[in-house]
Structure formats: structure tokens, C-alpha cells
Design an enzyme around this catalytic site. Structure first.
Site, mmCIF file in Angstrom:
data_model
loop_
_atom_site.group_PDB
_atom_site.id
_atom_site.type_symbol
_atom_site.label_atom_id
_atom_site.label_comp_id
_atom_site.label_asym_id
_atom_site.label_seq_id
_atom_site.Cartn_x
_atom_site.Cartn_y
_atom_site.Cartn_z
ATOM 1 N N ASP A 91 0.790 -1.232 0.000
ATOM 2 C CA ASP A 91 0.000 0.000 0.000
ATOM 3 C C ASP A 91 0.821 1.281 0.000
ATOM 4 O O ASP A 91 0.288 2.350 0.290
ATOM 5 C CB ASP A 91 -0.960 -0.006 1.199
ATOM 6 C CG ASP A 91 -2.204 -0.825 0.904
ATOM 7 O OD1 ASP A 91 -2.660 -0.814 -0.253
ATOM 8 O OD2 ASP A 91 -2.716 -1.474 1.830
ATOM 9 N N ASP A 150 -7.152 -4.309 -5.153
ATOM 10 C CA ASP A 150 -6.766 -2.988 -4.644
ATOM 11 C C ASP A 150 -5.353 -2.601 -5.079
ATOM 12 O O ASP A 150 -5.016 -1.426 -5.226
ATOM 13 C CB ASP A 150 -6.790 -2.946 -3.113
ATOM 14 C CG ASP A 150 -7.904 -3.740 -2.479
ATOM 15 O OD1 ASP A 150 -8.334 -4.747 -3.074
ATOM 16 O OD2 ASP A 150 -8.328 -3.392 -1.370
HETATM 17 N N1 GLY Z 1 -7.350 -1.620 0.406
HETATM 18 C C1 GLY Z 1 -8.274 -1.952 1.405
HETATM 19 C C2 GLY Z 1 -9.673 -1.562 1.146
HETATM 20 O O1 GLY Z 1 -10.060 -1.095 0.100
HETATM 21 O O2 GLY Z 1 -10.438 -1.729 2.074
#
Ligand code: GLY
Length: 369
Positions: A91, A150
Site C-alpha cells: 500500500d 486494490d
Molecule cells: N485496500 C483496502 C480496502 O479497500 O479496504
């Protein structure tokens, strides 16, 4: 629309100033959400959302440059700096590109660029050439090499790193990751799985599951939004028509889905069996709106009209009192009614920093049409 957008941006400036003051005496903390009593919940910089608040401040500084917003944006950006060494998460794009990336874009501060180049190198460590993907989460008893949809959102950061460093490696990682994602994350209707796990030695898919959706075969709301946004960025950065096709196909799935309500804010999962008696996810609505506005610039006039009409409805809905908080309410977050993980009862029907960030981004994108 332009009056509505100006008004909501002005009110967002006020709301974010209140948030910034409320955190001033909590060193190292970043806003996350509110609890059942309405009290502010904060996070440390390791939380995947740590960069969104300063990212929102940078967007608001871009809208209305002032020394106060600039000082807040700089201050909260620096609270995330240590994550440049974090090799334990995919992330870093969310964390560093939304914060330092916007800061660098708007100020040209080379210290920000240096933080990001270290961060991009940290992120690239998670790429496995055998699999062809960046590993999203660390291995667990359930998944050896989980890749979540994601993860498409963290590629924009690596494209930036290739352009600035001159090293093609980061860009090549993006292309490989996106191609594998097209191959393995999508169903024939262009909805996506949330988690695809690979065998890191053979590179073969081992499982297709969900972590935040209703079930393995469902279309988790925010996951569809991440995919749409991610493939729109892939097209912007490569001009490769296959990514444009992918983004258009995802958009068709979302926009044409019978469970997308008339106000265009998705339920937390397109296949949640309780629909219409279940919760919406404002964050998914904001991400889709922002992505559709960009995508509208890459397609023919008639499709662009459709995308902009959906985005406009989403912006109007999110800007209504149902979703847009009164100044000083909602823990000083801008939007209400987002969903973290519904089935774990985690962050259900609460404000979330990424809903605010992509909402402001959508307002700015619409404004500059
Ligand atoms: N990347 C985590 C979410 O979208 O909750």
C-alpha cells in the site's frame, strides 16, 4: 454543478482545518474514522490509509492556496515519512503517492521526491518475477502469495518512479502486474475477484477468494472501483488500448448492474443478498466518480456523456446532506456512510479518509472539465 462543487470544496477546506487542529496535539497520529460514540479514531503511519488526509489537504491547497492549508499539508505529510522503508505492504502507493506525491506535484520540493524514490524501491521489493505480480499481503496459512484487486491502485506511484528516476524497472513491474491481473482477477462479466493467491514458486494461481466481499464469487463494491480506477491509470500511463478496453468493460459492469441504485452509490457488495436492505459504500461511489471522469476523456462522445452523467449523479448524491457532513460534525470527516469490512463488522457505515480523498479528487476533476 459548478456552484455546488465550489461550495463543497469551500466546506471541505473548513472541515479539514478542524480535523488538522484536532490532531495537532496527538503526535504521529493520523485520522482513520469515528467510533460508535462519534469519537475520533486515529491510526499510526503504518495503517494503509495514513496518506489520505494529507493528500486531501494537498488537493484543497491546489483548489485554494493558503499558507494555513500548506502548513497543514506539509505537517501531516511528514507524519507518514518513515513508511518509505516499509517493505511489509503493497500500500505504499496509497500512503506515499497521495501524500508526498501530491506535495511534490504542487511544490516541487525535492525532499518529497527523495522520500518517494526510496518508497518506490521498497514497494518494488514485493514483486515476484515468477508470479509476475507485486505481493499485496504477506503470506498466511490461507494464502501463500495473495494479490488483491486494490493493488492496481499502487501502480501509479511506480509509473511516477520510472519517469523520475529513469529506471524502467518500476514501469515494467506495473505492466506485468496489470497483465496478470487481467488474466486472473476478472470473470467473463468483468467483475473481479478480490484476492487471487499464487504459488510463489510455480507462479500458478492457487486460490480465488474474497476478504472483504460477500463471498468468493461476489463483486465487492470497492474492489470494482479500485479495478476501474487502476485500469484507467494503466491506459493513461501506457496508451495501450487493452487497458482502455479493460477499464471500459469494468465501467460497463458497474454502470449496467441492476443492483446499482438510481443515485449511483453502490451497496458494499453488488451481490449482497439483503439488497436493498443493506448499507451503501460512499467510498466506492467517490472512487468510481473520480475514475469515470478521467475515463470520459479517453472515449467517444456518447460514452463520455454516459460516464459523466453517472459521475455527476454520484457527486450530487455525495454532496447531499445524507452523505456530506455539516461542518464540525462527523468527527470532522467530510463524508458519512462508508464501509471498511462489512462482514467483520469493521468500520461499517462510518467516515473513512479515502472516501474524502477521492471525493475531493472527483470534485476537482469535474471542475476542470
Ligand atoms: N485496500 C483496502 C480496502 O479497500 O479496504
Amino acid at each position: 454543478m459548478s456552484q455546488l462543487i465550489e461550495d463543497r470544496l469551500d466546506r471541505s477546506v473548513q472541515q479539514c482545518a478542524l480535523m488538522a487542529s484536532s490532531l495537532q496535539n496527538l503526535p504521529d497520529r493520523l485520522p482513520r474514522s469515528i467510533d460508535a460514540t462519534g469519537a475520533l479514531v486515529t491510526s499510526d503511519s503504518k495503517w494503509w490509509c495514513s496518506g489520505f488526509f494529507s493528500g486531501s489537504l494537498w488537493y484543497l491547497y491546489e483548489y485554494q492556496p493558503s499558507q494555513t492549508v500548506l502548513a497543514d499539508a506539509r505537517h501531516y505529510t511528514m507524519r507518514v515519512e518513515q513508511e518509505k522503508y516499509n517493505k511489509g505492504t503493497h500500500d505504499l502507493g496509497f500512503m506515499l503517492y497521495c501524500s508526498f506525491g501530491n506535495g511534490y506535484r504542487l511544490t516541487g520540493d525535492t525532499a518529497y521526491r527523495n522520500v518517494m524514490l526510496i518508497g518506490a524501491e521498497s514497494l518494488s521489493n514485493r514483486f515476484n518475477p515468477q508470479v509476475g505480480c507485486i505481493q499485496s499481503w504477506n503470506a498466511s496459512p490461507k494464502w501463500q502469495f495473495p494479490v488483491i484487486i486494490d493493488n492496481m491502485m499502487n501502480l501509479e506511484f511506480l509509473f511516477w518512479a520510472s519517469k523520475v528516476s529513469g529506471n524502467p524497472k518500476y514501469r515494467e513491474i506495473c505492466i506485468s502486474h496489470a497483465d496478470k491481473t487481467i488474466e486472473n482477477h476478472f470473470r467473463p462479466d468483468y467483475s473481479s475477484y478480490h484476492v487471487v493467491s499464487y504459488d510463489p514458486v510455480s507462479g500458478q494461481v492457487e486460490k480465488k477468494n474474497t476478504a472483504q466481499g460477500y463471498n468468493d464469487e461476489s463483486a465487492w463494491g470497492r474492489g470494482q472501483a479500485w479495478g476501474l480506477y487502476g485500469f484507467t491509470v494503466m491506459y493513461r500511463e501506457t496508451q495501450d488500448a487493452k487497458y482502455l478496453e479493460q477499464a471500459k468493460n469494468i465501467a460497463r459492469f458497474i454502470i449496467g448492474h441492476p443492483n446499482l441504485p438510481a443515485d449511483k452509490i453502490p451497496y458494499w457488495d453488488f451481490n449482497a443478498p439483503e439488497i436493498p436492505n443493506t448499507k451503501r459504500d460512499a467510498s466506492a461511489g467517490a472512487i468510481i466518480a473520480s475514475a469515470l471522469i478521467e475515463l470520459s476523456g479517453y472515449v467517444d462522445k456518447s460514452l463520455a456523456k454516459t460516464y459523466l452523467s453517472v459521475a455527476e449523479t454520484q457527486i450530487r448524491t455525495l454532496s447531499s446532506p445524507e452523505y456530506f457532513a455539516a461542518t464540525g460534525d462527523n468527527g470532522n470527516f467530510i463524508l458519512k456512510h462508508s464501509i471498511g469490512t462489512f462482514l467483520r463488522n469493521s468500520e461499517v457505515d462510518v467516515p473513512l479518509t479515502y472516501a474524502d480523498y477521492y471525493y475531493i479528487e472527483a470534485l476537482l476533476r469535474y471542475k476542470s472539465l
